[in-house]
Write an enzyme that holds these catalytic residues in place. Structure first.
Site, mmCIF file in Angstrom:
data_model
loop_
_atom_site.group_PDB
_atom_site.id
_atom_site.type_symbol
_atom_site.label_atom_id
_atom_site.label_comp_id
_atom_site.label_asym_id
_atom_site.label_seq_id
_atom_site.Cartn_x
_atom_site.Cartn_y
_atom_site.Cartn_z
ATOM 1 N N HIS A 25 2.046 4.379 -2.932
ATOM 2 C CA HIS A 25 2.194 5.824 -2.710
ATOM 3 C C HIS A 25 3.572 6.301 -3.152
ATOM 4 C CE1 HIS A 25 -1.536 6.516 -0.627
ATOM 5 N NE2 HIS A 25 -1.235 5.756 0.415
ATOM 6 N N HIS A 42 0.844 -1.198 0.000
ATOM 7 C CA HIS A 42 0.000 0.000 0.000
ATOM 8 C C HIS A 42 0.884 1.256 0.000
ATOM 9 C CE1 HIS A 42 -3.597 2.403 1.460
ATOM 10 N NE2 HIS A 42 -2.596 3.189 1.830
ATOM 11 N N GLU A 43 1.852 1.286 0.908
ATOM 12 C CA GLU A 43 2.743 2.444 0.996
ATOM 13 C C GLU A 43 3.697 2.516 -0.196
ATOM 14 O OE1 GLU A 43 2.085 4.694 3.047
ATOM 15 O OE2 GLU A 43 0.683 3.535 4.278
#
Length: 410
Positions: free
Chosen positions: A72, A68-69
């Site tokens: 980003h 998820h990170e």
């Protein structure tokens, strides 16, 4: 921000680190899965099996957080935004941006990337679980995959709530920024939405505690407090950036400073300068040329009985690039230097001459005063006035400024 974190691997050029606080949430998740979730979804298995399932599910969940990170981080890098790393900690994971996104578009797509990844992971885990069930392999593996599908979906939906600093709050800020062209106002509105969510979570947490769900309720309260602090500091940080924009060291520094000559004794330095004028950082100057400085920590290394016979020349710290700055340095560069070196006070020199001293306290006082002035309707004074002396009473704005500038290891 995570001074105790340790690197565990690198992904696509990004360091992935674990903060010690992560072990607390990892243990809590493993315990709750082994004692509650999996015994309910897969009754009849052994305790060892539940523990193994819980351990695998916990590790895969945090792997999902890393992805998820990472989403980003990869999108941020494509827009030229520097990422210092990805860190797992007690509240999940974070891609640490070294700077704010430069445009609403970059903010929007950087924020959106994480939830998109979580939804994709949720779909992938669900498809794998469904495939195993169709093939007749229903059991521990499918229970773990079903949990991972659900938790990634919950993670995506929670992060899409329009509350800063969640991803949804960043999406909201990007849209407001695009519409108004004012990043500070957009941050203020998005941060306010984060505060509302934080108070709602804390309210639900207290209700849960009084209803008997002690651990779940306390956890909601703690998360609410974290979001509240993050939302407030995000706006204050943006305010600081605006206030400090265009300011130089010469605007912030203390010009009339107390000095000492190298032949002065420590007794004279302490009694007649440090105690008399309540200063702990004193430049050492001879014939108009600045030589360095002496501070209280250095003095206290010498036994008190030797202060009369010890001279400043015996122990002062020579000025060099690590402890001096130019009066033309920008306030932003000064703050970055303080954060990078963990140094709080600097000599301000020009052509070998002392022009003043600048400290973190100078920055805090200037920021606090500017916030008070800027809070008045229609005021633009925050950008126009040089700092003035403030009272010694510690104001709420000073406390806010101290919290912002205390992230020296961030």
């Amino acid at each position: 921000m995570f001074s105790g974190s340790r690197k565990i691997l690198s992904l696509f050029g990004f360091e992935v680190k674990i903060d010690p606080s992560w072990f607390l949430i990892a243990a809590l998740i493993t315990w709750s899965l082994a004692t509650g979730v999996f015994p309910t979804s897969l009754p009849g298995a052994s305790e060892n099996m539940y523990f193994l399932m819980a351990l695998i599910a916990m590790l895969l969940f945090f792997a999902s957080l890393v992805l998820h990170e990472l989403a980003h981080a990869l999108v941020a890098r494509s827009f030229g935004i520097k990422i210092t790393g990805i860190t797992l900690f007690v509240f999940g994971g974070v891609a640490e941006l070294a700077e704010e996104p430069p445009t609403p578009r970059s903010e929007f797509f950087t924020a959106l990337a994480g939830p998109v990844m979580s939804i994709a992971l949720s779909l992938g885990f669900w498809l794998m679980g469904t495939a195993l069930s169709e093939l007749g392999f229903a059991g521990p593996a499918t229970a773990v995959l079903e949990y991972l599908a659900l938790i990634n979906l919950v993670l995506a939906l929670f992060n899409l709530l329009p509350a800063f600093p969640l991803d949804g709050g960043r999406l909201l800020r990007a849209l407001l920024w695009h519409r108004s062209g004012n990043l500070l106002d957009a941050t203020r509105i998005a941060s306010r939405s984060g505060e509302i969510l934080a108070y709602a979570l804390m309210g639900l947490g207290f209700l849960s505690v009084f209803s008997g769900a002690l651990i779940g309720g306390i956890w909601q309260i703690v998360i609410g407090l974290f979001i509240l602090a993050a939302a407030k500091s995000s706006y204050q940080k943006q305010m600081m950036t605006k206030i400090m924009s265009g300011q130089k060291v010469s605007d912030l520094m203390t010009r009339n400073v107390f000095k000492v000559t190298p032949d002065s004794t420590l007794a004279n330095l302490v009694d007649n300068i440090m105690l008399a004028h309540r200063v702990s950082f004193v430049p050492v100057v001879e014939n108009g040329a600045v030589l360095g400085y002496v501070d209280l920590q250095t003095v206290l290394r010498i036994d008190h009985d030797n202060w009369q016979s010890t001279h400043v020349n015996d122990l002062f710290i020579v000025q060099d690039d690590s402890n001096r700055v130019s009066p033309d340095m920008t306030a932003k560069d000064l703050l970055d230097l303080m954060n990078r070196t963990n140094t709080r006070k600097f000599l301000v020199t020009e052509g070998g001459k002392l022009r003043g001293v600048v400290s973190m306290s100078d920055m805090i006082n200037y920021f606090a005063l500017s916030m008070q002035v800027a809070s008045q309707p229609g005021s633009n004074a925050a950008q126009k006035h040089r700092p003035v002396k403030t009272t010694k009473r510690r104001t709420r704005d000073q406390a806010s400024a101290e919290r912002l500038t205390s992230h020296a290891r961030e």
